[in-house]
Write a protein that holds these residues in place. Sequence first.
Motif, short mmCIF file in Angstrom:
data_model
loop_
_atom_site.label_atom_id
_atom_site.label_comp_id
_atom_site.label_asym_id
_atom_site.label_seq_id
_atom_site.Cartn_x
_atom_site.Cartn_y
_atom_site.Cartn_z
N TYR A 24 -42.04 -11.42 57.43
CA TYR A 24 -42.52 -10.71 58.62
C TYR A 24 -42.12 -9.24 58.57
O TYR A 24 -42.87 -8.37 59.02
N TRP A 25 -40.95 -8.95 58.03
CA TRP A 25 -40.52 -7.54 57.89
C TRP A 25 -41.47 -6.82 56.92
O TRP A 25 -41.85 -5.68 57.15
N SER A 26 -41.86 -7.48 55.87
CA SER A 26 -42.82 -6.89 54.91
C SER A 26 -44.15 -6.60 55.60
O SER A 26 -44.77 -5.55 55.35
N TYR A 27 -44.60 -7.51 56.46
CA TYR A 27 -45.84 -7.28 57.20
C TYR A 27 -45.68 -6.07 58.13
O TYR A 27 -46.61 -5.28 58.28
N LEU A 28 -44.51 -5.95 58.75
CA LEU A 28 -44.26 -4.81 59.63
C LEU A 28 -44.31 -3.51 58.84
O LEU A 28 -44.95 -2.54 59.26
N GLU A 29 -43.65 -3.47 57.69
CA GLU A 29 -43.68 -2.26 56.87
C GLU A 29 -45.10 -1.95 56.39
O GLU A 29 -45.48 -0.78 56.31
N ALA A 30 -45.88 -2.97 56.09
CA ALA A 30 -47.27 -2.75 55.68
C ALA A 30 -48.07 -2.10 56.81
O ALA A 30 -48.88 -1.19 56.57
N GLU A 31 -47.83 -2.54 58.04
CA GLU A 31 -48.51 -1.94 59.20
C GLU A 31 -48.08 -0.48 59.36
O GLU A 31 -48.90 0.39 59.65
N MET A 32 -46.81 -0.22 59.17
CA MET A 32 -46.32 1.16 59.26
C MET A 32 -46.97 2.03 58.18
O MET A 32 -47.39 3.16 58.45
N ARG A 33 -47.05 1.52 56.96
CA ARG A 33 -47.70 2.25 55.86
C ARG A 33 -49.15 2.56 56.19
O ARG A 33 -49.65 3.65 55.93
N ARG A 34 -49.84 1.56 56.75
CA ARG A 34 -51.24 1.76 57.13
C ARG A 34 -51.37 2.91 58.12
O ARG A 34 -52.22 3.78 57.97
N GLN A 35 -50.50 2.93 59.13
CA GLN A 35 -50.56 3.98 60.13
C GLN A 35 -50.23 5.34 59.52
O GLN A 35 -50.84 6.35 59.87
N LEU A 36 -49.28 5.37 58.62
CA LEU A 36 -48.92 6.63 57.97
C LEU A 36 -50.10 7.17 57.15
O LEU A 36 -50.38 8.38 57.18
N LEU A 37 -50.78 6.29 56.43
CA LEU A 37 -51.93 6.72 55.63
C LEU A 37 -53.07 7.22 56.52
O LEU A 37 -53.68 8.25 56.23
N GLU A 38 -53.33 6.51 57.60
CA GLU A 38 -54.38 6.94 58.52
C GLU A 38 -54.01 8.22 59.24
O GLU A 38 -54.89 9.00 59.61
N GLY A 39 -52.73 8.44 59.45
CA GLY A 39 -52.26 9.62 60.18
C GLY A 39 -52.00 10.81 59.30
O GLY A 39 -51.43 11.81 59.74
N ASP A 40 -52.37 10.74 58.03
CA ASP A 40 -52.18 11.84 57.09
C ASP A 40 -50.72 12.29 57.04
O ASP A 40 -50.40 13.46 57.12
N ASP A 41 -49.85 11.32 56.90
CA ASP A 41 -48.41 11.58 56.79
C ASP A 41 -48.13 12.42 55.56
O ASP A 41 -48.63 12.15 54.48
#
Length: 135
Positions: A24-41
């Motif tokens: 579940y922690w890996s899924y959480l980090e994947a969601e964070m990565r997705r948001q970072l990519l979409e947000g042009d981090d």
Amino acid sequence: MQPEVGPHPTLRDLASEIGTVQVYWSYLEAEMRRQLLEGDDRQPDRTPVVYRWRTFIRRALDPATCEELTERLDGIARWRNLLAHGIRSTSANPWQEASAFVECAGFDGVIHRLSIGEIRSLAEEIDRFRRVIRR
């Protein structure tokens, strides 16, 4: 002939719950990565994803929401990190009630005991948090 199984959780059950936390922690980090990519981090790639996401939401959300999310994340990260990096011992006697637990050492040297139920609850909280931050 199969060995008799007791009525309470075994070490395999305990390990399964710990594994669920990590998945579940890996899924959480994947969601964070997705948001970072979409947000042009634009933070360095070597920076851990959780740190990058915390910095990212400071720019994206109002201060009250950001503080609420980061406090909640800090709470679950603390317990997850104990399970990921601090396991010192485990116990699970399928013939004894409430015997399934893990002992973890924190960076401060304090020993924390988490029951199988607390570990299961942590996994559920990580998953709830992932769903909350998902846009």
